[in-house]
Design an enzyme around this catalytic site. Sequence first.
Site, PDB file in Angstrom:
ATOM      1  CG  ASN A  11      85.039  62.452  53.750  1.00 12.44           C
ATOM      2  OD1 ASN A  11      84.723  63.641  53.818  1.00 12.44           O
ATOM      3  ND2 ASN A  11      84.324  61.497  54.308  1.00 12.44           N
ATOM      4  NE  ARG A  18      73.337  65.406  61.888  1.00 16.92           N
ATOM      5  CZ  ARG A  18      74.060  64.639  61.079  1.00 16.92           C
ATOM      6  NH1 ARG A  18      73.578  63.466  60.674  1.00 16.92           N
ATOM      7  NH2 ARG A  18      75.238  65.024  60.665  1.00 16.92           N
ATOM      8  NE  ARG A  75      80.596  62.077  52.608  1.00 11.67           N
ATOM      9  CZ  ARG A  75      80.333  62.753  53.722  1.00 11.67           C
ATOM     10  NH1 ARG A  75      81.307  63.428  54.313  1.00 11.67           N
ATOM     11  NH2 ARG A  75      79.127  62.756  54.247  1.00 11.67           N
TER      12      ARG A  75
END
Length: 396
Positions: free
Chosen positions: A9, A240, A90
């Site tokens: 990843n 977020r 990924r």
Amino acid sequence: MSEHVLVINAGSSSLKYSLVDAKSGEAAATGLVERIGEDQSHHVHHGPHGDADDDHPVADHEAALEAAVRAFETHGPALGDVDIVAVGHRVVHGGDQFAAPALVDDDLIAAVTDLVPLAPLHNPANLEGIEVARRLLPDLPHVAVFDTAFHQTLPPYAYTYAVPSAWREEYGIRRYGFHGTSHSFVAGQAARLLGRDVRDVNLIVLHLGNGCSATAVRGGTSVDTSMGLTPLEGLVMGTRSGDLDPAIHGHLARVAGRSAEETDRALNSESGLKGLSGANDFREVSRRRAAGDERARLAFDVYCYRLKKYVGAYYAVLGRVDAIVFTAGVGQHAADVRAAALHGLEGLGIHVDPVRNADPDDGFASTEDSPVAVLVVPTNEEWEIARQAVEVLASR
């Protein structure tokens, strides 16, 4: 016979890796190289012959993977001594082109490169990780596993935004969804906990970490999900904002002179729990809330209220729900979040057991007679990537 997959990843300044048995999910070794390209990088490796924890400069992702290979040699297991069948990567964004994992070739590289505008912070790093790994491990097949792939089963009415057709057709503006690898894995594990085939159950899966997303899963397929064109939409997250009025961009441009880039950056990096309480780590928010901090209390309430709204919405989408499934760091460890998010939903057949919820060691946080089970399932994206990589090889 084991089938090991080296799972990679690659982030913009990090490289996370794990050597996973695709059959059992057991990780023979794991590691992380952080702060790539900085004056002092950090590399940690956990292997069967000991652990490494080093601070030294790592110039780029190629140097990071070379350091990982050396750590395997020193702390085990040596890659040459393991039956590695593939390297699994990924990749965050597969657009509408990839509804399944795919063998890496030049055409895939070109397609993922074309998708960079949809994920400018993630796909370039993912691509760099793939290119580096292909150079250093040329004799192994490489498989890309896409975060968005699981959500390619969304029906058009669920993924289509009510925006001008030119936006949709020319710029790919639609809901894609993310965390798909986690949602796919957790849905399968939840069905096993229920003692049923995943094709026979309806689930609402809540992936709650620093990034958060909810998915309605009908019979093992995603039919709606909270993240959209980007991972910004949906639930309140660590930094977020989640859902908000889209006119906020224009309003801030008019009254504060803020550019679109400035507002995007603030909504992605300075909002969510951080914007509400000053801390993006949920553990710190919980500590401050327990100490009587009103900002932390409000952050907790907003976070859980948004969760409850999505549970209700996805209950309506599915019509019948067999289980609400919590996963990832907050989902697994914050019993108060599970209790608050589901409080008052007894009329929907959701009954949380306070004792079981405090310590759901068997995976259940609901009462014995609750019509809708409440489950706590640890996610394992590395295992899911390894499993999907092996499936791709088997299908060749």
